[in-house]
Scaffold this motif. Sequence first.
Motif, PDB file in Angstrom:
ATOM      1  N   VAL A 104     -22.882 -32.725 -41.446  1.00  0.00           N
ATOM      2  CA  VAL A 104     -23.348 -31.668 -40.544  1.00  0.00           C
ATOM      3  C   VAL A 104     -24.874 -31.655 -40.495  1.00  0.00           C
ATOM      4  O   VAL A 104     -25.480 -31.530 -39.426  1.00  0.00           O
ATOM      5  CB  VAL A 104     -22.799 -30.299 -40.984  1.00  0.00           C
ATOM      6  CG1 VAL A 104     -23.440 -29.178 -40.174  1.00  0.00           C
ATOM      7  CG2 VAL A 104     -21.281 -30.248 -40.830  1.00  0.00           C
ATOM      8  N   GLN A 105     -25.498 -31.795 -41.672  1.00  0.00           N
ATOM      9  CA  GLN A 105     -26.959 -31.781 -41.725  1.00  0.00           C
ATOM     10  C   GLN A 105     -27.546 -32.978 -40.991  1.00  0.00           C
ATOM     11  O   GLN A 105     -28.566 -32.878 -40.297  1.00  0.00           O
ATOM     12  CB  GLN A 105     -27.433 -31.780 -43.172  1.00  0.00           C
ATOM     13  CG  GLN A 105     -28.930 -31.609 -43.344  1.00  0.00           C
ATOM     14  CD  GLN A 105     -29.415 -30.302 -42.751  1.00  0.00           C
ATOM     15  OE1 GLN A 105     -29.093 -29.235 -43.246  1.00  0.00           O
ATOM     16  NE2 GLN A 105     -30.180 -30.384 -41.678  1.00  0.00           N
ATOM     17  N   SER A 106     -26.888 -34.126 -41.124  1.00  0.00           N
ATOM     18  CA  SER A 106     -27.353 -35.330 -40.436  1.00  0.00           C
ATOM     19  C   SER A 106     -27.299 -35.150 -38.922  1.00  0.00           C
ATOM     20  O   SER A 106     -28.246 -35.517 -38.213  1.00  0.00           O
ATOM     21  CB  SER A 106     -26.489 -36.523 -40.857  1.00  0.00           C
ATOM     22  OG  SER A 106     -26.851 -37.685 -40.139  1.00  0.00           O
ATOM     23  N   LEU A 107     -26.209 -34.561 -38.419  1.00  0.00           N
ATOM     24  CA  LEU A 107     -26.105 -34.302 -36.975  1.00  0.00           C
ATOM     25  C   LEU A 107     -27.190 -33.332 -36.511  1.00  0.00           C
ATOM     26  O   LEU A 107     -27.762 -33.496 -35.428  1.00  0.00           O
ATOM     27  CB  LEU A 107     -24.723 -33.729 -36.642  1.00  0.00           C
ATOM     28  CG  LEU A 107     -23.532 -34.667 -36.818  1.00  0.00           C
ATOM     29  CD1 LEU A 107     -22.242 -33.946 -36.445  1.00  0.00           C
ATOM     30  CD2 LEU A 107     -23.690 -35.932 -35.978  1.00  0.00           C
ATOM     31  N   SER A 108     -27.491 -32.326 -37.338  1.00  0.00           N
ATOM     32  CA  SER A 108     -28.532 -31.362 -36.981  1.00  0.00           C
ATOM     33  C   SER A 108     -29.892 -32.037 -36.895  1.00  0.00           C
ATOM     34  O   SER A 108     -30.656 -31.805 -35.947  1.00  0.00           O
ATOM     35  CB  SER A 108     -28.580 -30.228 -38.012  1.00  0.00           C
ATOM     36  OG  SER A 108     -29.630 -29.330 -37.722  1.00  0.00           O
ATOM     37  N   PHE A 109     -30.195 -32.882 -37.868  1.00  0.00           N
ATOM     38  CA  PHE A 109     -31.476 -33.585 -37.834  1.00  0.00           C
ATOM     39  C   PHE A 109     -31.563 -34.523 -36.625  1.00  0.00           C
ATOM     40  O   PHE A 109     -32.644 -34.714 -36.058  1.00  0.00           O
ATOM     41  CB  PHE A 109     -31.675 -34.386 -39.120  1.00  0.00           C
ATOM     42  CG  PHE A 109     -32.131 -33.543 -40.284  1.00  0.00           C
ATOM     43  CD1 PHE A 109     -32.816 -32.362 -40.088  1.00  0.00           C
ATOM     44  CD2 PHE A 109     -31.877 -33.937 -41.591  1.00  0.00           C
ATOM     45  CE1 PHE A 109     -33.242 -31.581 -41.152  1.00  0.00           C
ATOM     46  CE2 PHE A 109     -32.289 -33.171 -42.659  1.00  0.00           C
ATOM     47  CZ  PHE A 109     -32.974 -31.990 -42.447  1.00  0.00           C
ATOM     48  N   ASP A 110     -30.434 -35.107 -36.226  1.00  0.00           N
ATOM     49  CA  ASP A 110     -30.429 -35.942 -35.020  1.00  0.00           C
ATOM     50  C   ASP A 110     -30.817 -35.115 -33.798  1.00  0.00           C
ATOM     51  O   ASP A 110     -31.608 -35.560 -32.951  1.00  0.00           O
ATOM     52  CB  ASP A 110     -29.039 -36.556 -34.810  1.00  0.00           C
ATOM     53  CG  ASP A 110     -28.730 -37.670 -35.804  1.00  0.00           C
ATOM     54  OD1 ASP A 110     -29.670 -38.168 -36.442  1.00  0.00           O
ATOM     55  OD2 ASP A 110     -27.543 -38.026 -35.935  1.00  0.00           O
ATOM     56  N   ASP A 111     -30.244 -33.896 -33.708  1.00  0.00           N
ATOM     57  CA  ASP A 111     -30.561 -33.019 -32.572  1.00  0.00           C
ATOM     58  C   ASP A 111     -32.038 -32.616 -32.579  1.00  0.00           C
ATOM     59  O   ASP A 111     -32.702 -32.610 -31.530  1.00  0.00           O
ATOM     60  CB  ASP A 111     -29.688 -31.764 -32.611  1.00  0.00           C
ATOM     61  CG  ASP A 111     -28.223 -32.060 -32.325  1.00  0.00           C
ATOM     62  OD1 ASP A 111     -27.946 -33.117 -31.744  1.00  0.00           O
ATOM     63  OD2 ASP A 111     -27.370 -31.235 -32.702  1.00  0.00           O
ATOM     64  N   VAL A 112     -32.544 -32.259 -33.769  1.00  0.00           N
ATOM     65  CA  VAL A 112     -33.946 -31.861 -33.872  1.00  0.00           C
ATOM     66  C   VAL A 112     -34.861 -33.028 -33.505  1.00  0.00           C
ATOM     67  O   VAL A 112     -35.877 -32.850 -32.808  1.00  0.00           O
ATOM     68  CB  VAL A 112     -34.251 -31.358 -35.301  1.00  0.00           C
ATOM     69  CG1 VAL A 112     -35.755 -31.143 -35.490  1.00  0.00           C
ATOM     70  CG2 VAL A 112     -33.506 -30.059 -35.585  1.00  0.00           C
ATOM     71  N   TYR A 113     -34.483 -34.223 -33.954  1.00  0.00           N
ATOM     72  CA  TYR A 113     -35.305 -35.408 -33.667  1.00  0.00           C
ATOM     73  C   TYR A 113     -35.366 -35.675 -32.166  1.00  0.00           C
ATOM     74  O   TYR A 113     -36.438 -35.973 -31.615  1.00  0.00           O
ATOM     75  CB  TYR A 113     -34.727 -36.622 -34.398  1.00  0.00           C
ATOM     76  CG  TYR A 113     -35.414 -37.920 -34.063  1.00  0.00           C
ATOM     77  CD1 TYR A 113     -36.706 -38.187 -34.517  1.00  0.00           C
ATOM     78  CD2 TYR A 113     -34.772 -38.886 -33.283  1.00  0.00           C
ATOM     79  CE1 TYR A 113     -37.344 -39.379 -34.193  1.00  0.00           C
ATOM     80  CE2 TYR A 113     -35.400 -40.071 -32.969  1.00  0.00           C
ATOM     81  CZ  TYR A 113     -36.685 -40.317 -33.427  1.00  0.00           C
ATOM     82  OH  TYR A 113     -37.306 -41.492 -33.104  1.00  0.00           O
ATOM     83  N   LYS A 114     -34.209 -35.540 -31.494  1.00  0.00           N
ATOM     84  CA  LYS A 114     -34.190 -35.763 -30.043  1.00  0.00           C
ATOM     85  C   LYS A 114     -35.095 -34.772 -29.326  1.00  0.00           C
ATOM     86  O   LYS A 114     -35.848 -35.140 -28.402  1.00  0.00           O
ATOM     87  CB  LYS A 114     -32.762 -35.641 -29.518  1.00  0.00           C
ATOM     88  CG  LYS A 114     -31.848 -36.774 -29.952  1.00  0.00           C
ATOM     89  CD  LYS A 114     -30.417 -36.528 -29.479  1.00  0.00           C
ATOM     90  CE  LYS A 114     -29.482 -37.617 -29.976  1.00  0.00           C
ATOM     91  NZ  LYS A 114     -28.064 -37.343 -29.586  1.00  0.00           N
ATOM     92  N   LEU A 115     -35.036 -33.503 -29.746  1.00  0.00           N
ATOM     93  CA  LEU A 115     -35.882 -32.499 -29.106  1.00  0.00           C
ATOM     94  C   LEU A 115     -37.355 -32.716 -29.431  1.00  0.00           C
ATOM     95  O   LEU A 115     -38.220 -32.469 -28.590  1.00  0.00           O
ATOM     96  CB  LEU A 115     -35.457 -31.099 -29.536  1.00  0.00           C
ATOM     97  CG  LEU A 115     -34.212 -30.536 -28.856  1.00  0.00           C
ATOM     98  CD1 LEU A 115     -33.911 -29.132 -29.364  1.00  0.00           C
ATOM     99  CD2 LEU A 115     -34.396 -30.500 -27.342  1.00  0.00           C
ATOM    100  N   SER A 116     -37.629 -33.166 -30.647  1.00  0.00           N
ATOM    101  CA  SER A 116     -39.034 -33.384 -31.021  1.00  0.00           C
ATOM    102  C   SER A 116     -39.663 -34.478 -30.169  1.00  0.00           C
ATOM    103  O   SER A 116     -40.861 -34.433 -29.864  1.00  0.00           O
ATOM    104  CB  SER A 116     -39.132 -33.742 -32.505  1.00  0.00           C
ATOM    105  OG  SER A 116     -38.580 -35.025 -32.773  1.00  0.00           O
ATOM    106  N   ARG A 117     -38.867 -35.457 -29.772  1.00  0.00           N
ATOM    107  CA  ARG A 117     -39.383 -36.526 -28.925  1.00  0.00           C
ATOM    108  C   ARG A 117     -39.625 -36.035 -27.502  1.00  0.00           C
ATOM    109  O   ARG A 117     -40.386 -36.647 -26.743  1.00  0.00           O
ATOM    110  CB  ARG A 117     -38.407 -37.708 -28.898  1.00  0.00           C
ATOM    111  CG  ARG A 117     -38.226 -38.374 -30.248  1.00  0.00           C
ATOM    112  CD  ARG A 117     -37.465 -39.668 -30.104  1.00  0.00           C
ATOM    113  NE  ARG A 117     -38.097 -40.543 -29.135  1.00  0.00           N
ATOM    114  CZ  ARG A 117     -38.126 -41.872 -29.247  1.00  0.00           C
ATOM    115  NH1 ARG A 117     -37.622 -42.460 -30.302  1.00  0.00           N
ATOM    116  NH2 ARG A 117     -38.679 -42.609 -28.304  1.00  0.00           N
TER     117      ARG A 117
END
Length: 320
Positions: free
Chosen positions: A151-164
Amino acid sequence: MVMNRDKRYHFNYKTLSFETAEIPSSRKVLKGVALFLGSVLAAAAYLTIYVSVAGETPKQKLLEHSNASLASRLELVNNRLDIYQERLGVLAERDNTVYRSIFGMEEISSDVRDAGYGGTDRYSRFKGLDRSGILSNTVKRIDMLNKKAYVQSLSFDDVYKLSRQAGDMASCIPAIPPITTDPGVTRYSSSFGYRSDPGNKQIRMHSGVDLAAPTGTPIHATGKGRVCRVSYDYYGYGHYVLIDHGFGYKTRYGHMSKIAVHEGQEVDRGQYIGDVGNTGRSFGSHVHYEVIYKDRCVNPVNYFDMEMSPEDYAAMVVDD
């Protein structure tokens, strides 16, 4: 002289010589049986004495030693799991309160992070092997940590996409008032939340804010986006425009007297989209303004500053 086990020898004092005599077969069998029974009895006696003194058999002792060794290893595993669980908890807290908050993302609830695995028989295979429960509990903890880490890995993926996409996101989030902040023109007339309905005086949820202004006052898009709906709601918003800004955000502008955009049109922050009016279920000239995040209305005042000077506001918008 080579002695033969199947013969017996005796000394004849008369002839002064050794003589042989055959041993009967039955006697040989009886002797063998006697030796076997004696060995069994000796072993039984030894085992009885050992158990009475030590309290357990050698096999039991070996199994207990093996179990103790495995239990010690499982305890070490659980100690490591305690450390990993604590570290994962720190990451989850930082994710919710810092990373997701920066980009306006909703927190991941503990119900989602701590959700277990379905099925009551998932760990039934350990019932006959693990009376203490330490093995099955350890496997459960490993499964739970794997789930939380996923779950945490999926959350970081979402945050990374938005950060870009942070630059695009900054221009899309609704961040200015929809009409001028000039106090001589605009008045904040109704807030977000439950209020007494101006029509029937019943307590109802007000899903946006009302900014009173003269009919014809220009309305501007509060963020970059695409017009996804232009419509008329006789018993509600009257003439209204709905803009999709992406990143989960939409804004609605109601009771308009004039609409200057069409569905599918791309608009920039500050772009003129129409005029304030008194259409639909309205009791005075104003714009009803909503901010919708992930299909849920949120308080618009968290996204704009009505204390912005009229000059600063005018510098950010285009009226035609």
